[in-house]
Design a protein around this motif. Sequence first.
Motif, PDB file in Angstrom:
ATOM      1  N   GLY A  19      15.605  36.298 -18.157  1.00 52.84           N
ATOM      2  CA  GLY A  19      14.691  36.702 -19.226  1.00 52.84           C
ATOM      3  C   GLY A  19      13.813  37.890 -18.877  1.00 52.84           C
ATOM      4  N   GLY A  20      13.793  38.261 -17.609  1.00 55.43           N
ATOM      5  CA  GLY A  20      13.065  39.440 -17.179  1.00 55.43           C
ATOM      6  C   GLY A  20      11.621  39.188 -16.795  1.00 55.43           C
ATOM      7  N   LEU A  21      11.077  40.151 -16.096  1.00 62.65           N
ATOM      8  CA  LEU A  21       9.662  40.151 -15.723  1.00 62.65           C
ATOM      9  C   LEU A  21       9.020  41.418 -16.263  1.00 62.65           C
ATOM     10  CD1 LEU A  21       9.687  39.111 -11.949  1.00 62.65           C
ATOM     11  CD2 LEU A  21       9.067  37.703 -13.916  1.00 62.65           C
ATOM     12  N   GLN A  22       7.789  41.302 -16.685  1.00 60.54           N
ATOM     13  CA  GLN A  22       7.020  42.465 -17.093  1.00 60.54           C
ATOM     14  C   GLN A  22       6.317  42.979 -15.841  1.00 60.54           C
ATOM     15  OE1 GLN A  22       7.013  43.803 -20.329  1.00 60.54           O
ATOM     16  NE2 GLN A  22       6.263  45.499 -19.113  1.00 60.54           N
ATOM     17  N   CYS A  23       6.887  43.987 -15.230  1.00 63.77           N
ATOM     18  CA  CYS A  23       6.349  44.528 -13.984  1.00 63.77           C
ATOM     19  C   CYS A  23       5.338  45.628 -14.266  1.00 63.77           C
ATOM     20  CB  CYS A  23       7.492  45.060 -13.116  1.00 63.77           C
ATOM     21  SG  CYS A  23       8.619  43.756 -12.581  1.00 63.77           S
ATOM     22  N   PRO A  24       4.320  45.770 -13.406  1.00 63.62           N
ATOM     23  CA  PRO A  24       3.294  46.801 -13.596  1.00 63.62           C
ATOM     24  C   PRO A  24       3.923  48.188 -13.731  1.00 63.62           C
ATOM     25  CG  PRO A  24       2.675  45.324 -11.812  1.00 63.62           C
ATOM     26  CD  PRO A  24       4.087  44.979 -12.193  1.00 63.62           C
ATOM     27  N   GLY A  25       3.456  48.936 -14.728  1.00 62.16           N
ATOM     28  CA  GLY A  25       3.929  50.294 -14.937  1.00 62.16           C
ATOM     29  C   GLY A  25       5.219  50.397 -15.740  1.00 62.16           C
ATOM     30  N   GLN A  26       5.797  49.269 -16.116  1.00 63.65           N
ATOM     31  CA  GLN A  26       7.041  49.269 -16.898  1.00 63.65           C
ATOM     32  C   GLN A  26       6.739  48.940 -18.358  1.00 63.65           C
ATOM     33  OE1 GLN A  26      10.124  50.062 -15.631  1.00 63.65           O
ATOM     34  NE2 GLN A  26       9.014  50.528 -13.762  1.00 63.65           N
ATOM     35  N   ARG A  27       7.402  49.640 -19.262  1.00 62.97           N
ATOM     36  CA  ARG A  27       7.189  49.389 -20.685  1.00 62.97           C
ATOM     37  C   ARG A  27       7.952  48.167 -21.175  1.00 62.97           C
ATOM     38  NH1 ARG A  27       7.690  54.817 -23.965  1.00 62.97           N
ATOM     39  NH2 ARG A  27       5.498  54.731 -24.499  1.00 62.97           N
ATOM     40  N   THR A  28       9.078  47.886 -20.525  1.00 65.58           N
ATOM     41  CA  THR A  28       9.897  46.756 -20.956  1.00 65.58           C
ATOM     42  C   THR A  28      10.125  45.818 -19.769  1.00 65.58           C
ATOM     43  OG1 THR A  28      11.943  47.930 -20.424  1.00 65.58           O
ATOM     44  CG2 THR A  28      11.121  48.135 -22.682  1.00 65.58           C
ATOM     45  N   ARG A  29      10.583  44.645 -20.093  1.00 66.53           N
ATOM     46  CA  ARG A  29      10.902  43.661 -19.051  1.00 66.53           C
ATOM     47  C   ARG A  29      12.096  44.145 -18.238  1.00 66.53           C
ATOM     48  NH1 ARG A  29       9.378  38.635 -19.055  1.00 66.53           N
ATOM     49  NH2 ARG A  29       8.044  37.742 -20.604  1.00 66.53           N
ATOM     50  N   LEU A  30      12.037  43.940 -16.939  1.00 66.74           N
ATOM     51  CA  LEU A  30      13.163  44.261 -16.060  1.00 66.74           C
ATOM     52  C   LEU A  30      13.978  42.975 -15.907  1.00 66.74           C
ATOM     53  CD1 LEU A  30      11.325  46.457 -13.411  1.00 66.74           C
ATOM     54  CD2 LEU A  30      12.582  47.192 -15.449  1.00 66.74           C
ATOM     55  N   ARG A  31      15.198  42.980 -16.402  1.00 63.90           N
ATOM     56  CA  ARG A  31      15.991  41.756 -16.541  1.00 63.90           C
ATOM     57  C   ARG A  31      17.042  41.524 -15.451  1.00 63.90           C
ATOM     58  NH1 ARG A  31      14.539  39.580 -21.340  1.00 63.90           N
ATOM     59  NH2 ARG A  31      13.668  41.002 -22.861  1.00 63.90           N
ATOM     60  N   TYR A  32      17.222  42.468 -14.543  1.00 67.01           N
ATOM     61  CA  TYR A  32      18.228  42.328 -13.479  1.00 67.01           C
ATOM     62  C   TYR A  32      17.536  42.318 -12.132  1.00 67.01           C
ATOM     63  CZ  TYR A  32      21.492  43.349 -17.194  1.00 67.01           C
ATOM     64  OH  TYR A  32      22.203  43.298 -18.370  1.00 67.01           O
ATOM     65  N   GLU A  33      17.826  41.289 -11.327  1.00 66.84           N
ATOM     66  CA  GLU A  33      17.140  41.125 -10.047  1.00 66.84           C
ATOM     67  C   GLU A  33      18.148  40.961  -8.914  1.00 66.84           C
ATOM     68  OE1 GLU A  33      13.378  38.654  -8.265  1.00 66.84           O
ATOM     69  OE2 GLU A  33      14.404  37.849 -10.010  1.00 66.84           O
TER      70      GLU A  33
END
Length: 123
Positions: free
Chosen positions: A58-72
């Motif tokens: 489902g992604g994480l909302q990381c600092p400085g990112q506009r959208t969730r980063l969904r691949y880890e």
Amino acid sequence: MQHSLVAAPCWVRIQANLELALDSVQLEDRCRVRYSSEDAAKTACPTVAKCGGVTHDGGLQCPGQRTRLRYELRSANVEHYALKGDGVISWIKGPASRSSLECREFRDFWKNSSTTRKARGGP
């Protein structure tokens, strides 16, 4: 001048709703190994010593990112089954090989592994 070709690793999608283990649970650490696309994550994985696979969630909302980063980037250890409908997909990184036979054997191993069969509801 000769250029050495670096072989790309083989990848196998192991199972929907099957998560690979996290290296850290801290947001800051996890954001360092998060990507916005499958291709970006799979390109980065071979450059990270502990990376054994990629999980889409489902992604994480990381600092400085506009959208969730969904691949880890994750280890190759299967951690647990996610809830159905969570949209979790994992890929295991295989050996870097120019041999299509070696990649096929790697894929066949994972597709036939007991972990994947159990995740599909098999014996």
